[in-house]
Design an enzyme around this catalytic site. Structure first.
Site, PDB file in Angstrom:
ATOM      1  N   TYR A 265      30.631  52.046  47.635  1.00 29.75           N
ATOM      2  CA  TYR A 265      31.365  51.167  48.542  1.00 29.75           C
ATOM      3  C   TYR A 265      31.173  51.567  50.006  1.00 29.75           C
ATOM      4  O   TYR A 265      30.862  50.740  50.860  1.00 29.75           O
ATOM      5  CB  TYR A 265      32.862  51.166  48.195  1.00 29.75           C
ATOM      6  N   ASP A 300      33.865  44.851  42.546  1.00 34.85           N
ATOM      7  CA  ASP A 300      34.295  43.524  42.999  1.00 34.85           C
ATOM      8  C   ASP A 300      33.799  43.210  44.395  1.00 34.85           C
ATOM      9  O   ASP A 300      33.556  42.043  44.739  1.00 34.85           O
ATOM     10  CB  ASP A 300      35.819  43.448  42.981  1.00 34.85           C
ATOM     11  N   LYS A 372      39.700  47.788  35.816  1.00 37.38           N
ATOM     12  CA  LYS A 372      40.484  47.139  36.866  1.00 37.38           C
ATOM     13  C   LYS A 372      39.885  45.771  37.162  1.00 37.38           C
ATOM     14  O   LYS A 372      38.762  45.657  37.648  1.00 37.38           O
ATOM     15  CB  LYS A 372      40.495  48.002  38.129  1.00 37.38           C
TER      16      LYS A 372
END
Length: 519
Positions: A265, A300, A372
């Site tokens: 990320y 995501d 998640k």
């Protein structure tokens, strides 16, 4: 053929082996380098705390002083504990203050002095790690006393006012309304700060600064809520950015339960140097493993910059890489909150069936992980009625595919920071779906050879093909070429590169030594 999707076990095993081959060179790189944040985390475990009158943490001042005198490649433990002995000082924070004033010089000890410094540094760091152990045992006792939520997935809700003293009553209200996990969003841009702010803060932007005191205050408040509600309410924050190892350490010391901690990320979305990120990530995950903290990975995010259908296989590849990196650092499957998201454009034909395929693929590839599941954000338009319906579909897919952690979607996403009333409506949506269809995953079985199975097989096949290509070049090359989230991040660029050093022959890190010992 196994599971509801009829996945080929040999192909799944092949995918994992390719992820290991792609990830191992990065692990080797991480094992041979250190960073300023790793070294600051070591000193935090040894007891350094507080900040100077300008708000600069003493741990930063101390590491900067050591680096100025002897460089970073030896680690800071030996120079610091050698200086403590020479100066006749017992408190490491006091040594940091003296170093900041220019009254201490640092050397790399040799011989008996080095042996003494190793022993002293290990004793001091071991005391910090024992505190993390006590906090983990404390969590186990509280979960046993108050109990876990009766349903899965756990309901995960975000608080983000910027003011810790406003966050607390909002978090407690959310827990009363049904939230099982409270995530305190970090202030915009904090991931690019190469220090951890000190104390309680009230001036964050679109989030609240992650500090040790803010961690402590929110954990204490949620403990009150746990007692009131008769279920243990979990707390999440962030171990990402330039201070990933320190954030993980502070989270362990203050008994946080989950931390955002993704392998790529910071590289992709904050332009942090890849080597810095992978070195910091490995140490942070070793701390998370010791503390029993569930990591939440960030796949995501890839789907906010790349197409969720065309690039679905890159999510699977990232999940497999995150799993390998996590296992290597000592994290068990039960601590792997691997991420995925409901981000397909709702105007795409059969979008819900595609989402079911992707979500079920993640569930079956990682059956023991508390996955998640992230709500729609990219295609929210400001139409709150449409948004609430999309969130309902998201909640339904979560129930049908047995997700572990369900982040509550907001119908006002992309419009405003949610009001308390927005959260109430969003939680009503979740409660209705889980109440009406919470066990639907027991009954939902895709048609053999049908649309959902075919789509899952295709995504897994494309993931294996991509892992094969990565293996032919390297993961760092793949990242540089924009493979994930269409972001190109070369290994010789990015923020924080100047805070990375290769280990010298005498490099010493007592924290890593302790964390890598067999349990």
């Amino acid at each position: 053929m196994t599971g509801k999707l009829g996945l080929d076990p040999a192909l799944v095993a092949r995918a994992r082996e390719l992820a290991r081959r792609a990830g191992q060179p990065v692990v080797d790189l991480a094992r041979s380098h250190t960073t300023v944040s790793v070294e600051r985390a070591v000193l935090r475990l040894a007891g350094v705390s507080g900040a100077d009158p300008d708000g600069i943490p003493w741990v930063n001042r101390l590491v900067d002083a050591v680096v100025a005198d002897v460089g970073l490649g030896h680690g800071v433990a030996l120079p610091v504990f050698d200086a403590l002995a020479r100066e006749g000082v017992e408190d490491v924070t006091l040594l940091a203050q003296k170093a900041a004033a220019g009254s201490v010089r640092f050397d790399v000890p040799v011989g008996k002095a080095a042996t003494a410094a190793r022993r002293a540094s290990r004793r001091a760091v071991a005391a910090g790690i024992r505190r993390i152990d006590r906090r983990r045992a404390e969590r186990d006792r509280l979960v046993k006393r108050f109990g876990d939520p009766k349903q899965r997935p756990w309901i995960y809700l975000i608080v983000a006012t910027g003011d810790i003293y406003e966050d607390i009553p909002q978090a407690q209200a959310a827990a009363r309304a049904g939230a099982d996990v409270i995530a305190v969003i970090r202030s915009t841009g904090q991931s690019l700060l190469d220090y951890v702010p000190e104390g309680a803060t009230r001036e964050g932007f679109a989030g609240t600064y992650a500090t040790q005191e803010n961690f402590r205050l929110m954990r204490a408040a949620l403990d009150e809520s746990s007692k009131e509600l008769g279920r243990y309410v979990r707390l999440t924050n962030y171990a990402s950015g330039l201070c990933m190892p320190e954030m993980a350490t502070l989270a362990g010391l203050e008994r946080l339960d989950m931390m955002l901690n993704d392998s790529m990320y910071g590289i992709l979305f904050r332009d942090i140097n890849p080597i810095r990120t992978f070195v910091d990530q490995r140490f942070s995950r070793q701390v998370h493993a010791r503390a029993g903290i569930v990591i939440n990975t960030g796949e995501d995010n890839y789907l906010t910059t790349a197409d969720a259908v065309d690039e679905a296989h890159t999510v699977t590849v990232s999940q497999l890489l995150n799993e390998f990196f996590a296992h290597e650092a000592g994290l068990a499957d039960g601590l792997l909150g691997l991420g995925h998201a409901f981000e397909i454009n709702p105007d795409v034909p059969e979008s819900l069936r595609l989402e079911l395929a992707h979500a079920l693929l993640a569930r079956e590839l990682f059956p023991d992980a508390p996955l998640k599941w992230m709500p729609p954000t990219k295609h929210m338009t400001g139409d709150v009625f449409r948004g609430n319906l999309l969130d309902g579909f998201f909640n339904l897919v979560g129930a049908m595919t047995g997700q572990g952690i369900l982040l509550v979607g907001m119908m006002t996403e992309a419009v405003v920071t949610p009001w308390l009333s927005d959260r109430d409506i969003a939680l009503q949506n979740v409660r209705y779906v889980l109440g009406a269809a919470g066990g639907l995953h027991e009954d939902f079985v895709p048609a053999p050879g049908g649309f959902i199975q075919q789509r899952a097989h295709r995504v897994l096949g494309e993931a294996v093909e991509l892992l094969e290509r990565i293996g032919e070049q390297s993961l760092l090359t793949a990242i540089a070429e924009g493979t994930f989230g269409i972001m190109k991040r070369p290994a010789d660029r990015g923020k924080g590169l100047d805070g990375v050093a290769r280990h010298e022959d005498d490099y010493h890190n007592p924290a890593t030594e302790i964390l890598e010992q067999p349990a």
